[in-house]
Design a protein around this motif. Structure first.
Motif, PDB file in Angstrom:
ATOM      1  N   ILE A  93      -7.644  -0.165  -5.976  1.00  0.00           N
ATOM      2  CA  ILE A  93      -7.690   0.856  -4.936  1.00  0.00           C
ATOM      3  C   ILE A  93      -6.311   1.469  -4.782  1.00  0.00           C
ATOM      4  CG2 ILE A  93      -8.390   1.400  -2.588  1.00  0.00           C
ATOM      5  CD1 ILE A  93     -10.436  -0.639  -2.794  1.00  0.00           C
ATOM      6  N   GLY A 146      -3.070   3.219  -3.856  1.00  0.00           N
ATOM      7  CA  GLY A 146      -2.384   3.577  -2.617  1.00  0.00           C
ATOM      8  C   GLY A 146      -2.674   2.689  -1.417  1.00  0.00           C
ATOM      9  N   VAL A 147      -3.659   1.782  -1.544  1.00  0.00           N
ATOM     10  CA  VAL A 147      -3.952   0.895  -0.407  1.00  0.00           C
ATOM     11  C   VAL A 147      -3.390  -0.490  -0.731  1.00  0.00           C
ATOM     12  CG1 VAL A 147      -5.748  -0.122   1.033  1.00  0.00           C
ATOM     13  CG2 VAL A 147      -6.065   2.173   0.087  1.00  0.00           C
ATOM     14  N   THR A 148      -2.429  -0.935   0.059  1.00  0.00           N
ATOM     15  CA  THR A 148      -1.786  -2.207  -0.284  1.00  0.00           C
ATOM     16  C   THR A 148      -2.568  -3.402   0.263  1.00  0.00           C
ATOM     17  OG1 THR A 148      -0.402  -2.319   1.693  1.00  0.00           O
ATOM     18  CG2 THR A 148       0.496  -1.095  -0.176  1.00  0.00           C
ATOM     19  N   GLU A 186      -1.820  -3.928   4.006  1.00  0.00           N
ATOM     20  CA  GLU A 186      -2.546  -3.016   4.910  1.00  0.00           C
ATOM     21  C   GLU A 186      -4.005  -3.420   5.050  1.00  0.00           C
ATOM     22  OE1 GLU A 186      -1.987   1.587   4.689  1.00  0.00           O
ATOM     23  OE2 GLU A 186      -1.851   0.620   2.733  1.00  0.00           O
ATOM     24  N   MET A 187      -4.630  -3.681   3.888  1.00  0.00           N
ATOM     25  CA  MET A 187      -6.043  -4.026   3.896  1.00  0.00           C
ATOM     26  C   MET A 187      -6.256  -5.310   4.702  1.00  0.00           C
ATOM     27  SD  MET A 187      -8.423  -6.155   2.538  1.00  0.00           S
ATOM     28  CE  MET A 187      -7.889  -6.876   1.005  1.00  0.00           C
ATOM     29  N   ARG A 220      -4.352  -6.655   6.991  1.00  0.00           N
ATOM     30  CA  ARG A 220      -4.086  -6.468   8.419  1.00  0.00           C
ATOM     31  C   ARG A 220      -5.298  -5.857   9.110  1.00  0.00           C
ATOM     32  NH1 ARG A 220      -0.036  -2.850   9.982  1.00  0.00           N
ATOM     33  NH2 ARG A 220       0.359  -2.397   7.798  1.00  0.00           N
ATOM     34  N   MET A 221      -5.908  -4.879   8.432  1.00  0.00           N
ATOM     35  CA  MET A 221      -7.120  -4.255   8.985  1.00  0.00           C
ATOM     36  C   MET A 221      -8.253  -5.269   9.063  1.00  0.00           C
ATOM     37  SD  MET A 221      -6.677  -1.265   9.877  1.00  0.00           S
ATOM     38  CE  MET A 221      -5.493   0.043   9.713  1.00  0.00           C
ATOM     39  N   ALA A 222      -8.394  -6.054   7.993  1.00  0.00           N
ATOM     40  CA  ALA A 222      -9.491  -7.018   7.945  1.00  0.00           C
ATOM     41  C   ALA A 222      -9.327  -8.079   9.027  1.00  0.00           C
ATOM     42  CB  ALA A 222      -9.553  -7.678   6.569  1.00  0.00           C
ATOM     43  N   HIS A 253       2.825  -6.236  -0.952  1.00  0.00           N
ATOM     44  CA  HIS A 253       2.894  -4.796  -0.681  1.00  0.00           C
ATOM     45  C   HIS A 253       2.514  -3.950  -1.882  1.00  0.00           C
ATOM     46  CE1 HIS A 253       4.324  -5.576   3.276  1.00  0.00           C
ATOM     47  NE2 HIS A 253       5.246  -6.376   2.806  1.00  0.00           N
ATOM     48  N   ILE A 268      -3.878  -2.609  -4.015  1.00  0.00           N
ATOM     49  CA  ILE A 268      -4.892  -3.596  -4.384  1.00  0.00           C
ATOM     50  C   ILE A 268      -5.318  -3.464  -5.850  1.00  0.00           C
ATOM     51  CG2 ILE A 268      -7.232  -4.429  -3.917  1.00  0.00           C
ATOM     52  CD1 ILE A 268      -6.841  -3.353  -1.051  1.00  0.00           C
ATOM     53  N   HIS A 271      -6.413 -12.939  -1.036  1.00  0.00           N
ATOM     54  CA  HIS A 271      -7.279 -12.458   0.052  1.00  0.00           C
ATOM     55  C   HIS A 271      -8.089 -13.604   0.640  1.00  0.00           C
ATOM     56  CE1 HIS A 271      -7.412  -8.226  -2.041  1.00  0.00           C
ATOM     57  NE2 HIS A 271      -6.214  -8.521  -1.596  1.00  0.00           N
TER      58      HIS A 271
END
Ligand SMILES: Nc1ncnc2c1ncn2[C@@H]1O[C@H](COP(=O)(O)OP(=O)(O)O)[C@@H](O)[C@H]1O
Ligand SMILES: [Mg+2]
Lengths: 258, 207
Positions: free
Chosen positions: A90, A92-94, A97-98, A100-102, A134, A137, A153
């Motif tokens: 994915i 640009g999506v680190t 970030e992913m 932290r959102m999850a 960082h 993904i 993950h």
């Protein structure tokens, strides 16, 4: 506990799983084996509610709750974790970030200091360079790195049910050992249930299954212990499940014996 | 920096530019533009004088209608343009990059996404003058489509010289359902997934 009874699964209107019943109790490890194209990945994807993979019959319950009514996000939030055969990249999506959102559920802010500390600890534990935290993904990662990234993950999200679809594909012997050992470490610490798909006993020598099932023609046609996996590796699927076509000589022999 | 003269000359400029009318800006030395503000129907020319370089980074949510930006490069210049456009309103942007002399290097990267169902048209023209040599021109135009039929790219490359190394690429993609599924399988909602993918595309990662 995952409880499937007489499950039917269709992909693009084609019935792939026809009548599958399987119960996985908490903390049990079940391996599913079977020739290519038999529907092992289809089963995993349907359990995760991947678009296009639909339950068309039977019942499927996760801790008593009807799974067919849940979305992928719901299932993940009920602590099911899935590693697919080919995790996508994915751009640009680190990872950070992913994750932290999850981990931000119900809008509750996470403690960023504790989060960073945990990331670093887990990286050290699975021998993943800290810089991966960082990185985008799976972007530009080798097959082995992708699988390790998925384990990162897993440790961060702390699931209680693992669905592992051929995590050994594309890994060399050393990478396979690292990945499998990390899953086993996780198992020893948290006792998740595991549904694992593989063709190889190498993996099952480390992640020791309580049960091994053979999937054929949309059903589980044989269930055994870890020994069954060894028999399959030695003799192949056809011979183990008795679908092997007999040679002319063998046919003669068969007819004579009758 | 506010510019309200028709002709301006800057050396080693660094910062944001606020241009209020049609204007021609000459740049010398090493320059960095971090954000441009201009007005509707403006025509802005940025000219890189011999040996000048320019890094131009744009993270914007608003581009006025019908703006034409012309970047001229003389000799031995270097241009590095990275624009991340998150467009909220109708946009019509016209970008021209003209290589007039020798030994110039141009790298243009434009990522555009429209966050509302507005129409966004980006016309980008690369022009390499006749009888010039050793120029390098590379452009990548990428669009992420959140609403159908809302983005138009008009890329063009006019090359009068055969002593050039030019690459030109324009692609548009929709949000990939496989990526949404992957993020959902980690417990992330569809809306948040789209936000993450969009921000990734716009290089807005905050750590
Ligand atoms: N997205 C799909 N579209 C069409 N057919 C599919 C799709 N996914 C799987 N299938 C079909 O379903 C069958 C089972 O595939 P799969 O579950 O990947 O097998 P396995 O993992 O056991 O090798 C195959 O015949 C395959 O072609
Ligand atoms: Mg498969």
């Amino acid at each position: 506990m995952l409880e499937m009874k007489h499950v039917e699964i269709c992909v693009e209107e084609k019935k792939i799983i026809k009548d599958l019943s399987l119960t996985i109790q908490d903390g049990e490890i079940h391996a599913i084996m079977g020739p290519n194209g038999v529907g092992k990945s289809t089963l995993c994807k349907a359990l995760m509610k991947s678009p296009g993979y639909t339950f068309t019959g039977g019942t499927c319950k996760l801790n008593g709750e009807d799974m067919t009514q849940l979305s992928t996000t719901d299932i993940s939030r009920r602590k099911v974790f899935y590693i697919s055969q080919n995790p996508p990249a994915i751009e640009g999506v680190t990872n950070a970030e992913m994750l932290r959102m999850a981990l931000t559920v119900n809008g509750e802010k996470i403690d960023i200091f504790a989060f960073n500390k945990k990331c670093n600890e887990i990286c050290a534990r699975i021998h993943l360079p800290k810089s991966f935290v960082h990185r985008a993904i799976n972007d530009g990662m080798s097959g082995g790195e992708r699988k390790k990234n998925e384990l990162f993950h897993m440790w961060m999200l702390n699931p209680s049910f693992l669905i592992l679809d051929e995590i050994d594909s594309g890994l060399d012997v050393d990478a396979l050992k690292t990945v499998a050992s990390s899953i086993m470490d996780y198992y020893k610490e948290y006792h998740p249930s595991i549904l694992i798909i593989t063709h190889h006993t190498q993996l099952l020598d480390i992640i020791k299954p309580d049960f091994v099932h053979i999937l054929h023609d949309g059903k589980i046609i044989k269930t055994g212990t870890a020994e069954l996996a060894t028999i399959i590796e030695k003799n192949g699927y056809e011979e183990t499940i008795g679908t092997k076509k007999l040679s002319e000589e063998e046919k003669d022999e068969y007819n004579e014996n009758r | 920096m506010k510019i309200d003269e028709p002709i301006t000359s800057l050396t080693n400029f660094e910062g944001t530019l606020w241009i209020t009318k049609d204007s021609h800006v000459h740049l010398n030395g090493k320059n960095k533009i971090e954000g441009l503000t201009c007005e509707e129907n403006n025509q802005i020319t940025i000219e890189l004088e011999d040996d000048a370089s320019l890094i131009w980074i744009e993270h914007t949510t608003h581009f006025p209608q019908n703006v034409t930006i012309i970047i001229l490069e003389n000799n031995h210049t270097k241009l590095d343009l990275s624009w991340y456009l998150e467009l909220e309103e109708n946009t019509k942007l016209n970008l021209e990059n003209k290589l007039l002399g020798n030994e110039n290097e141009s790298h243009l990267q434009i990522h555009a996404v429209n966050v509302k169902a507005s129409t966004c048209q980006i016309k980008s023209t690369g022009y390499i003058k006749k009888d010039t040599q050793d120029n390098q021109f590379e452009e990548e135009l990428k669009g992420l489509i959140l609403y159908p039929n809302t983005m138009i790219f008009l890329p063009e490359l006019i090359v009068d010289s055969n002593k050039i190394n030019a690459k030109h690429n324009a692609t548009m993609k929709c949000i990939d359902e496989e990526e949404i599924f992957y993020l959902a399988s980690k417990g992330i909602s569809r809306e948040t997934s789209i936000e993450l993918i969009k921000n990734g595309f716009l290089n807005k990662t905050q750590n």
